[in-house]
Design a protein around this motif. Sequence first.
Motif, PDB file in Angstrom:
ATOM      1  N   THR A   1      37.464  21.400 -13.965  1.00  0.00           N
ATOM      2  CA  THR A   1      38.554  20.585 -13.417  1.00  0.00           C
ATOM      3  C   THR A   1      39.523  20.109 -14.495  1.00  0.00           C
ATOM      4  OG1 THR A   1      37.198  18.578 -13.501  1.00  0.00           O
ATOM      5  CG2 THR A   1      37.157  19.839 -11.453  1.00  0.00           C
ATOM      6  N   LYS A   2      39.082  20.075 -15.746  1.00  0.00           N
ATOM      7  CA  LYS A   2      39.999  19.695 -16.829  1.00  0.00           C
ATOM      8  C   LYS A   2      41.042  20.780 -17.061  1.00  0.00           C
ATOM      9  CE  LYS A   2      36.605  16.883 -19.248  1.00  0.00           C
ATOM     10  NZ  LYS A   2      35.838  16.720 -20.483  1.00  0.00           N
ATOM     11  N   ALA A   3      40.633  22.031 -17.022  1.00  0.00           N
ATOM     12  CA  ALA A   3      41.551  23.150 -17.255  1.00  0.00           C
ATOM     13  C   ALA A   3      42.330  23.536 -15.998  1.00  0.00           C
ATOM     14  CB  ALA A   3      40.780  24.360 -17.776  1.00  0.00           C
ATOM     15  N   PHE A   4      41.708  23.324 -14.830  1.00  0.00           N
ATOM     16  CA  PHE A   4      42.318  23.718 -13.557  1.00  0.00           C
ATOM     17  C   PHE A   4      42.215  22.566 -12.555  1.00  0.00           C
ATOM     18  CE2 PHE A   4      40.604  27.503 -15.611  1.00  0.00           C
ATOM     19  CZ  PHE A   4      41.749  28.285 -15.715  1.00  0.00           C
ATOM     20  N   PRO A   5      42.993  21.502 -12.762  1.00  0.00           N
ATOM     21  CA  PRO A   5      42.850  20.317 -11.915  1.00  0.00           C
ATOM     22  C   PRO A   5      43.218  20.527 -10.449  1.00  0.00           C
ATOM     23  CG  PRO A   5      44.722  20.090 -13.390  1.00  0.00           C
ATOM     24  CD  PRO A   5      44.008  21.345 -13.787  1.00  0.00           C
ATOM     25  N   GLY A   6      44.074  21.470 -10.133  1.00  0.00           N
ATOM     26  CA  GLY A   6      44.514  21.661  -8.756  1.00  0.00           C
ATOM     27  C   GLY A   6      43.708  22.667  -7.958  1.00  0.00           C
ATOM     28  N   ILE A   7      42.655  23.225  -8.568  1.00  0.00           N
ATOM     29  CA  ILE A   7      41.877  24.276  -7.902  1.00  0.00           C
ATOM     30  C   ILE A   7      40.465  23.760  -7.644  1.00  0.00           C
ATOM     31  CG2 ILE A   7      40.978  26.629  -8.109  1.00  0.00           C
ATOM     32  CD1 ILE A   7      43.367  27.177  -9.980  1.00  0.00           C
TER      33      ILE A   7
END
Length: 133
Positions: free
Chosen positions: A108-114
């Motif tokens: 979630t840090k690298a891809f917060p919207g997924i």
Amino acid sequence: MKRNFFAKMLCGILFTAFIVSSSQTLHAQEVTMYQYRYVASDKIAEFVKRETTYWSKVAKNAVDKGALTFWGLFEKVGGTDEMNSPNFLFINTYKDINADLGDIWNPTKAFPGISVAKMETNSLSSTTATVFL
């Protein structure tokens, strides 16, 4: 008698130095994990897509932060007993044996919207063995 005293003192100092250096080594010891997985042929494309799209970036962030020194995904091509043997191998080398895996592998840090459900690969594979060295 003086000689015996100095010999014992020298042995004590060397033993203490050995213990101190050993305990420092244990706190920052690298560990490599080899994880073998089986992925059914109809799920391979999605598995590879998710691993290379998402998890390789999560691993790169961990490498950049110094928590991980190596991440690799390898696919076995051909061989015998293909339906019952692992066809993928992950190799992860952690800088510290006591690493916080939850922090390292938090996508979630690298891809917060997924959502994690769109990134995870455990449902597409089964782990057949994990070895730590």
